[in-house]
Design an enzyme around this catalytic site. Sequence first.
Site, PDB file in Angstrom:
ATOM      1  N   LYS A  85       0.849  -1.196   0.000  1.00  0.00           N
ATOM      2  CA  LYS A  85       0.000   0.000   0.000  1.00  0.00           C
ATOM      3  C   LYS A  85       0.881   1.241   0.000  1.00  0.00           C
ATOM      4  O   LYS A  85       1.714   1.429   0.899  1.00  0.00           O
ATOM      5  CB  LYS A  85      -0.849   0.018   1.281  1.00  0.00           C
ATOM      6  CG  LYS A  85      -2.266  -0.462   1.079  1.00  0.00           C
ATOM      7  CD  LYS A  85      -2.963  -0.465   2.408  1.00  0.00           C
ATOM      8  CE  LYS A  85      -4.372  -0.003   2.298  1.00  0.00           C
ATOM      9  NZ  LYS A  85      -5.039  -0.016   3.603  1.00  0.00           N
TER      10      LYS A  85
HETATM   11  C1  E4P Z   1      -8.479   0.266   3.970  1.00  0.00           C
HETATM   12  O1  E4P Z   1      -7.715  -0.112   3.109  1.00  0.00           O
HETATM   13  C2  E4P Z   1      -8.253   1.490   4.741  1.00  0.00           C
HETATM   14  O2  E4P Z   1      -6.972   1.544   5.260  1.00  0.00           O
HETATM   15  C3  E4P Z   1      -9.263   1.655   5.841  1.00  0.00           C
HETATM   16  O3  E4P Z   1     -10.515   1.180   5.423  1.00  0.00           O
HETATM   17  C4  E4P Z   1      -9.311   3.087   6.318  1.00  0.00           C
HETATM   18  O4  E4P Z   1     -10.394   3.239   7.175  1.00  0.00           O
HETATM   19  P1  E4P Z   1     -10.553   4.502   8.162  1.00  0.00           P
HETATM   20  O5  E4P Z   1     -10.972   5.668   7.354  1.00  0.00           O
HETATM   21  O6  E4P Z   1     -11.614   4.055   9.109  1.00  0.00           O
HETATM   22  O7  E4P Z   1      -9.225   4.718   8.803  1.00  0.00           O
END
Ligand code: E4P
Length: 233
Positions: A85
């Site tokens: 990522k």
């Molecule tokens: C997924 O890949 C994301 O990192 C995650 O859903 C982010 O969620 P948040 O906005 O609750 O931190």
Amino acid sequence: MEIFLDSADSKEITKWLGEGIVDGLTTNPSIMFKDGVYDLEDGARKLCRLLGERPVSVEVTSNEHAEMLRQARGFARWAPNIVVKIPVVNEQGVSCLSVVNALSREGIRVNVTAILSFNQAMLATKAGATYVSIFAGRLADEGSDPAVVIRRTRDWLDAWHYTAKIIVGSIRAVMDIQCAALAGAHIITIPPAFIAKMVDHKYTRETVKQFNQDAAKAVAQIATARAAVAGTA
Ligand code: E4P
């Protein structure tokens, strides 16, 4: 459409894998920390083993391109199902697309994360993203409609035959899942607590209860009838 778990909780992951509904996993540093995974390499390796061949996204933890590349190349060696990522921009708003492009040219799958606009999704795709992660909850926090961004991105990907897939993350409510699915998400990554809510319904419980009670009454009827026959014999 695929469902990923947005979690690093191996107990929950094992449970939902057993239900046959999990196609992959996403994590980020906050999720790892919340779920008690402090040693990134050890934790990621364990999660990758748990997921078998399904993709597992692990996020870099730096603002510097060179360090992102170093971490990403290291992650990619941990397991064949690792997806790295990379945020679309760093904390200072500097584009990280060159990192995405370099990694994808090396054959490393990249999930471009923290996407909050159609334009970011388009550029991430052009740079070579395997996945573009649109953050529905954070978009809605800012007063935008996530469904519009998801729909426009999906239409654009389809029109130009790109193979990048949309992951919708940042799920805050069960309704967000339905909206993302209908707006054209390829994948929705869901915290386990919401999957438990999705599957349950109080009226389903009542319905099953009624059926079980009637089945028990039928069994009792047969027993009574048999006893009556036995008594007259
Ligand atoms: C997924 O890949 C994301 O990192 C995650 O859903 C982010 O969620 P948040 O906005 O609750 O931190």
